[in-house]
Motif scaffolding. Structure first.
Motif, PDB file in Angstrom:
ATOM      1  N   ARG A  99       0.949  -0.945   0.069  1.00 23.56           N
ATOM      2  CA  ARG A  99       0.014   0.045   0.017  1.00 23.56           C
ATOM      3  C   ARG A  99       0.876   1.278  -0.065  1.00 23.56           C
ATOM      4  NH1 ARG A  99      -2.183   3.685   3.610  1.00 23.56           N
ATOM      5  NH2 ARG A  99      -1.663   2.529   5.337  1.00 23.56           N
ATOM      6  N   VAL A 100       0.237   2.037  -0.969  1.00 28.60           N
ATOM      7  CA  VAL A 100       1.166   3.486  -1.175  1.00 28.60           C
ATOM      8  C   VAL A 100       0.319   4.545  -0.991  1.00 28.60           C
ATOM      9  CG1 VAL A 100       2.765   4.820  -2.336  1.00 28.60           C
ATOM     10  CG2 VAL A 100       3.049   2.469  -2.451  1.00 28.60           C
ATOM     11  N   GLY A 101       0.133   5.181   0.042  1.00 28.04           N
ATOM     12  CA  GLY A 101      -0.870   6.085   0.290  1.00 28.04           C
ATOM     13  C   GLY A 101      -2.463   5.412   0.304  1.00 28.04           C
ATOM     14  N   ASP A 102      -3.222   5.703  -0.638  1.00 30.46           N
ATOM     15  CA  ASP A 102      -4.334   4.940  -0.615  1.00 30.46           C
ATOM     16  C   ASP A 102      -4.514   3.936  -1.511  1.00 30.46           C
ATOM     17  OD1 ASP A 102      -6.020   6.579   1.320  1.00 30.46           O
ATOM     18  OD2 ASP A 102      -6.417   8.191  -0.104  1.00 30.46           O
ATOM     19  N   GLU A 103      -3.467   3.906  -2.419  1.00 34.69           N
ATOM     20  CA  GLU A 103      -3.442   2.716  -3.282  1.00 34.69           C
ATOM     21  C   GLU A 103      -2.969   1.320  -2.483  1.00 34.69           C
ATOM     22  OE1 GLU A 103      -2.877   4.313  -7.720  1.00 34.69           O
ATOM     23  OE2 GLU A 103      -0.797   4.342  -6.504  1.00 34.69           O
ATOM     24  N   LEU A 104      -3.683   0.393  -2.927  1.00 38.05           N
ATOM     25  CA  LEU A 104      -3.570  -0.866  -2.320  1.00 38.05           C
ATOM     26  C   LEU A 104      -3.467  -2.067  -3.265  1.00 38.05           C
ATOM     27  CD1 LEU A 104      -3.403  -2.712   0.258  1.00 38.05           C
ATOM     28  CD2 LEU A 104      -6.010  -2.773   0.179  1.00 38.05           C
ATOM     29  N   PHE A 105      -2.319  -3.018  -3.367  1.00 40.80           N
ATOM     30  CA  PHE A 105      -2.125  -3.842  -4.367  1.00 40.80           C
ATOM     31  C   PHE A 105      -2.021  -5.240  -3.439  1.00 40.80           C
ATOM     32  CE2 PHE A 105      -0.498   0.170  -5.732  1.00 40.80           C
ATOM     33  CZ  PHE A 105      -1.062   0.176  -6.966  1.00 40.80           C
ATOM     34  N   LEU A 106      -2.597  -6.090  -4.188  1.00 42.48           N
ATOM     35  CA  LEU A 106      -2.548  -7.718  -3.717  1.00 42.48           C
ATOM     36  C   LEU A 106      -1.928  -8.774  -4.745  1.00 42.48           C
ATOM     37  CD1 LEU A 106      -3.634  -9.845  -1.733  1.00 42.48           C
ATOM     38  CD2 LEU A 106      -5.765  -9.885  -3.104  1.00 42.48           C
ATOM     39  N   LYS A 107      -0.971  -9.340  -4.355  1.00 38.05           N
ATOM     40  CA  LYS A 107      -0.265 -10.170  -5.098  1.00 38.05           C
ATOM     41  C   LYS A 107      -0.293 -11.564  -4.668  1.00 38.05           C
ATOM     42  CE  LYS A 107       4.313 -10.820  -7.366  1.00 38.05           C
ATOM     43  NZ  LYS A 107       5.806 -10.348  -7.444  1.00 38.05           N
ATOM     44  N   ALA A 108      -0.636 -12.522  -5.288  1.00 35.85           N
ATOM     45  CA  ALA A 108      -0.707 -13.919  -4.874  1.00 35.85           C
ATOM     46  C   ALA A 108      -0.605 -15.169  -5.920  1.00 35.85           C
ATOM     47  CB  ALA A 108      -2.146 -13.963  -4.074  1.00 35.85           C
ATOM     48  N   PRO A 109      -0.416 -16.189  -5.569  1.00 33.89           N
ATOM     49  CA  PRO A 109      -0.062 -17.178  -6.591  1.00 33.89           C
ATOM     50  C   PRO A 109      -1.655 -17.609  -7.168  1.00 33.89           C
ATOM     51  CG  PRO A 109       0.056 -18.309  -4.530  1.00 33.89           C
ATOM     52  CD  PRO A 109       0.057 -16.803  -4.408  1.00 33.89           C
ATOM     53  N   ALA A 110      -1.700 -18.293  -8.111  1.00 31.99           N
ATOM     54  CA  ALA A 110      -2.897 -18.810  -8.772  1.00 31.99           C
ATOM     55  C   ALA A 110      -3.788 -19.690  -8.063  1.00 31.99           C
ATOM     56  CB  ALA A 110      -2.683 -19.494  -9.998  1.00 31.99           C
ATOM     57  N   ALA A 111      -3.285 -20.413  -7.171  1.00 27.48           N
ATOM     58  CA  ALA A 111      -4.253 -21.243  -6.235  1.00 27.48           C
ATOM     59  C   ALA A 111      -4.902 -20.183  -5.180  1.00 27.48           C
ATOM     60  CB  ALA A 111      -3.142 -22.179  -5.429  1.00 27.48           C
ATOM     61  N   PHE A 112      -4.309 -18.921  -4.970  1.00 26.95           N
ATOM     62  CA  PHE A 112      -4.978 -18.147  -3.951  1.00 26.95           C
ATOM     63  C   PHE A 112      -6.323 -17.648  -4.600  1.00 26.95           C
ATOM     64  CE2 PHE A 112      -5.686 -13.853  -2.703  1.00 26.95           C
ATOM     65  CZ  PHE A 112      -5.971 -13.847  -1.501  1.00 26.95           C
ATOM     66  N   TRP A 113      -6.099 -17.325  -5.957  1.00 25.50           N
ATOM     67  CA  TRP A 113      -7.413 -16.459  -6.674  1.00 25.50           C
ATOM     68  C   TRP A 113      -8.465 -17.832  -7.006  1.00 25.50           C
ATOM     69  CZ3 TRP A 113      -7.702 -11.775  -6.215  1.00 25.50           C
ATOM     70  CH2 TRP A 113      -6.604 -10.906  -6.120  1.00 25.50           C
ATOM     71  N   SER A 114      -7.911 -18.795  -7.409  1.00 30.15           N
ATOM     72  CA  SER A 114      -8.697 -19.997  -7.837  1.00 30.15           C
ATOM     73  C   SER A 114      -9.826 -20.249  -6.628  1.00 30.15           C
ATOM     74  CB  SER A 114      -7.994 -21.152  -7.988  1.00 30.15           C
ATOM     75  OG  SER A 114      -7.349 -21.741  -7.351  1.00 30.15           O
ATOM     76  N   ARG A 115      -9.183 -20.099  -5.352  1.00 30.37           N
ATOM     77  CA  ARG A 115     -10.208 -20.627  -4.232  1.00 30.37           C
ATOM     78  C   ARG A 115     -11.366 -19.613  -4.122  1.00 30.37           C
ATOM     79  NH1 ARG A 115      -8.037 -19.535   0.883  1.00 30.37           N
ATOM     80  NH2 ARG A 115      -9.537 -20.873   1.692  1.00 30.37           N
ATOM     81  N   GLY A 116     -11.522 -18.461  -4.950  1.00 30.42           N
ATOM     82  CA  GLY A 116     -12.684 -17.658  -4.647  1.00 30.42           C
ATOM     83  C   GLY A 116     -13.720 -18.123  -5.852  1.00 30.42           C
ATOM     84  N   GLY A 117     -13.605 -18.989  -6.586  1.00 27.68           N
ATOM     85  CA  GLY A 117     -14.433 -19.527  -7.545  1.00 27.68           C
ATOM     86  C   GLY A 117     -14.366 -18.517  -8.908  1.00 27.68           C
TER      87      GLY A 117
END
Length: 256
Positions: A99-117
């Motif tokens: 996070r830089v100021g109000d800008e927030l970034f999320l970085k994760a492997p594919a397995a993290f995102w695939s859990r969300g459907g």
């Protein structure tokens, strides 16, 4: 002869006076000698001074574990007043935050995102592959924004972690990473413990959370570090809402 021996013993005692209170003395040293003096304060005041020092600091490195809802999360975060960066990991997932100021970034492997459907277009596998190793910009209006931001907000995170529960008591003197400390116990230790620096500013150096809910080390107070947005070619902007991460309410809430 006796006079010479007595003089020799006296000289040896004088030479050892820096390390010993007196020749032949046992345990007469003041554990707070040469410190910032907080070790002599009431435990509540020690905790207050540690909280104030944490709030007033410009930066900190926080590492350790937090237990929430039966799951252990390992944190390794570097935090500043205007943002932070680091990693949160559990047995189920790992992700990085920036996070830089109000800008927030999320970085994760594919397995993290695939859990969300599925993603917004209905293709979860495609979204996971697209987002792997990318910094996904989290829009301020997304329900996940405040939850993830809490891990990068120095004061919010520290306020939630430093507080002890139950009746406070001053504990033992000790050391953390070579620094002399005084410990404050909550409810005899079951309400958590806090080790506060006796040298210079009374920063909190170690927190053991109530009920065995994790332990964290706090270091590099006021040591600056670079905090910049990721390169545009490594960033994905999903607009008003990112794909579901699958984490939901299982994430720990360190500010509570």
């Amino acid at each position: 002869m006796r006079t010479r021996k007595a003089a020799l013993v006296g000289a040896l005692c004088a030479g050892l006076s820096v390390a010993l209170t007196a020749c032949g003395s046992s345990g007469g040293e003041d554990p707070d000698a040469g410190t910032n003096g907080v070790g002599k304060l009431d435990p509540a005041k020690i905790q207050d001074k540690a909280r104030s020092a944490a709030r007033d600091s410009s930066s900190v490195h926080l590492s350790g574990s937090v237990v929430s809802q039966g799951r252990t999360y390992k944190l390794d975060m570097r935090l500043k007043r205007d943002g932070g960066t680091g990693r949160v990991a559990s047995d189920a997932s790992t992700f990085e935050l920036l996070r830089v100021g109000d800008e927030l970034f999320l970085k994760a492997p594919a397995a993290f995102w695939s859990r969300g459907g599925k993603d917004a277009k209905g293709d979860g596998a495609a979204a996971a592959g697209k987002l792997e190793k990318k910094y996904v910009k989290v829009p301020a209006g997304d329900p996940a924004y405040q939850q993830f931001k809490g891990f990068t907000d120095k004061n919010v995170l520290l306020d939630g972690l430093i507080g002890l529960h139950g009746k406070l008591a001053r504990g033992d003197h000790g050391t953390v990473a070579g620094a002399r400390t005084i410990r404050v116990n909550g409810a005899g230790g079951s309400g958590g413990t806090l080790d506060v620096s006796l040298m210079g500013t009374p920063y909190p150096l170690r927190v053991q959370r109530a009920g065995g809910a994790g332990q964290l080390e706090l270091s590099d107070w006021d040591k600056d570090f670079a905090l910049t947005p990721p390169p545009k070619q490594d960033t994905v902007d999903y607009g008003k809402r990112i794909p579901s991460t699958g984490e939901g309410s299982s994430l720990p809430a360190p500010a509570k």
